[in-house]
Design an enzyme around this catalytic site. Structure first.
Site, PDB file in Angstrom:
ATOM      1  N   ASP A   1       0.860  -1.184   0.000  1.00  0.00           N
ATOM      2  CA  ASP A   1       0.000   0.000   0.000  1.00  0.00           C
ATOM      3  C   ASP A   1       0.895   1.231   0.000  1.00  0.00           C
ATOM      4  O   ASP A   1       1.719   1.401   0.902  1.00  0.00           O
ATOM      5  CB  ASP A   1      -0.899   0.019   1.235  1.00  0.00           C
ATOM      6  CG  ASP A   1      -1.965  -1.072   1.193  1.00  0.00           C
ATOM      7  OD1 ASP A   1      -2.061  -1.763   0.158  1.00  0.00           O
ATOM      8  OD2 ASP A   1      -2.698  -1.221   2.185  1.00  0.00           O
TER       9      ASP A   1
ATOM     10  N   ASP B   1     -15.215  -3.358  -0.463  1.00  0.00           N
ATOM     11  CA  ASP B   1     -14.745  -3.000   0.876  1.00  0.00           C
ATOM     12  C   ASP B   1     -15.968  -2.649   1.703  1.00  0.00           C
ATOM     13  O   ASP B   1     -16.686  -1.695   1.387  1.00  0.00           O
ATOM     14  CB  ASP B   1     -13.786  -1.812   0.795  1.00  0.00           C
ATOM     15  CG  ASP B   1     -12.676  -2.046  -0.224  1.00  0.00           C
ATOM     16  OD1 ASP B   1     -12.070  -3.128  -0.175  1.00  0.00           O
ATOM     17  OD2 ASP B   1     -12.442  -1.160  -1.068  1.00  0.00           O
TER      18      ASP B   1
END
Length: 235
Positions: free
Chosen positions: A8, A129
């Site tokens: 990330d 998500d």
């Protein structure tokens, strides 16, 4: 089952968040390219990369780092974060991204998903998500009123073959994935399911494999030393 080590990227560094909260950003490594090389050396067969700056701003922010990763390793990458139009999708695939992940754009613009699937088919994945079973968007900042199962079914019906599922409340916690929601998702769609969020140790990897999932994404557990990537890959 494929294990996807996670990178990330925020402020040009490898970071992890806690429950998707950008105020909890923790730097795990200074150089994402070097991390990618280490993951490949450990035997990883696929990398999962998210441009967190892009997810917040709605446009890819770290393309130079991503290109450098692509040019520095010989394994495929999947990429998400800030991808909102077909031109960006086309460009990323041309640059060597093996799978483009759509999240916010998939919920807000089904025509984009259809167009992307028509052009690139299996190179498109959808990221779901969720928080309290509702789909979150815009870098996990905003919560929709769409149930994650309903959204998954809709995506499957239009031709999506791969879904990445994250329970935001588990992400970065090292407390284990949401097995219940993953099980329900796997029951309701025939797509390839990649589990993400909360994986704490090798036992979680074993359990996810026993669930016959397509893949599992793990980041913090590797960076913290809870999981030895080489050992996990041998499974």
């Amino acid at each position: 089952m494929i294990i996807f080590p996670a990178i990330d990227i925020k402020n040009r560094k490898c970071v992890r968040l806690y429950k998707g909260d950008f105020d909890t950003t923790e730097v795990m490594a200074e150089d994402p390219v070097e991390v990618a090389k280490k993951f490949e050396a450990a035997g990883a067969e696929y990398l999962h990369i998210v441009d967190l700056d892009g997810a917040q701003k709605g446009v890819i922010e770290n393309i130079d780092i991503i290109e450098n990763i692509i040019n520095s390793i010989n394994i495929p990458i999947e990429l998400g974060g800030g991808i909102r139009d077909i031109e960006t999708i086309n460009s990323l695939i041309k640059k060597g991204v093996s799978r483009v992940i759509l999240g916010t754009a998939a919920l807000n613009n089904k025509d984009l998903v259809l167009d992307a699937l028509k052009k690139h088919k299996e190179k498109i994945a959808i990221s779901i998500d969720a928080k309290n079973e509702l789909v979150a968007i815009n870098g996990w900042v905003n919560l929709s009123e769409v149930n994650y199962i309903d959204f998954a079914k809709e995506m499957e019906n239009i031709g999506v073959g791969t879904i990445i599922f994250t329970d935001i409340s588990k992400d970065g916690t090292l407390k284990g994935p949401n097995y219940e929601q993953l099980t329900e998702l796997n029951k309701n769609v025939k797509c390839n399911i990649i589990a993400s969020g909360g994986i704490k140790d090798i036992n979680d990897i074993i359990k996810l494999k026993e669930m016959n999932l397509y893949g599992a994404i793990t980041g913090k557990a590797i960076y913290s030393g809870n999981i030895n990537l080489e050992e996990a890959l041998k499974l």
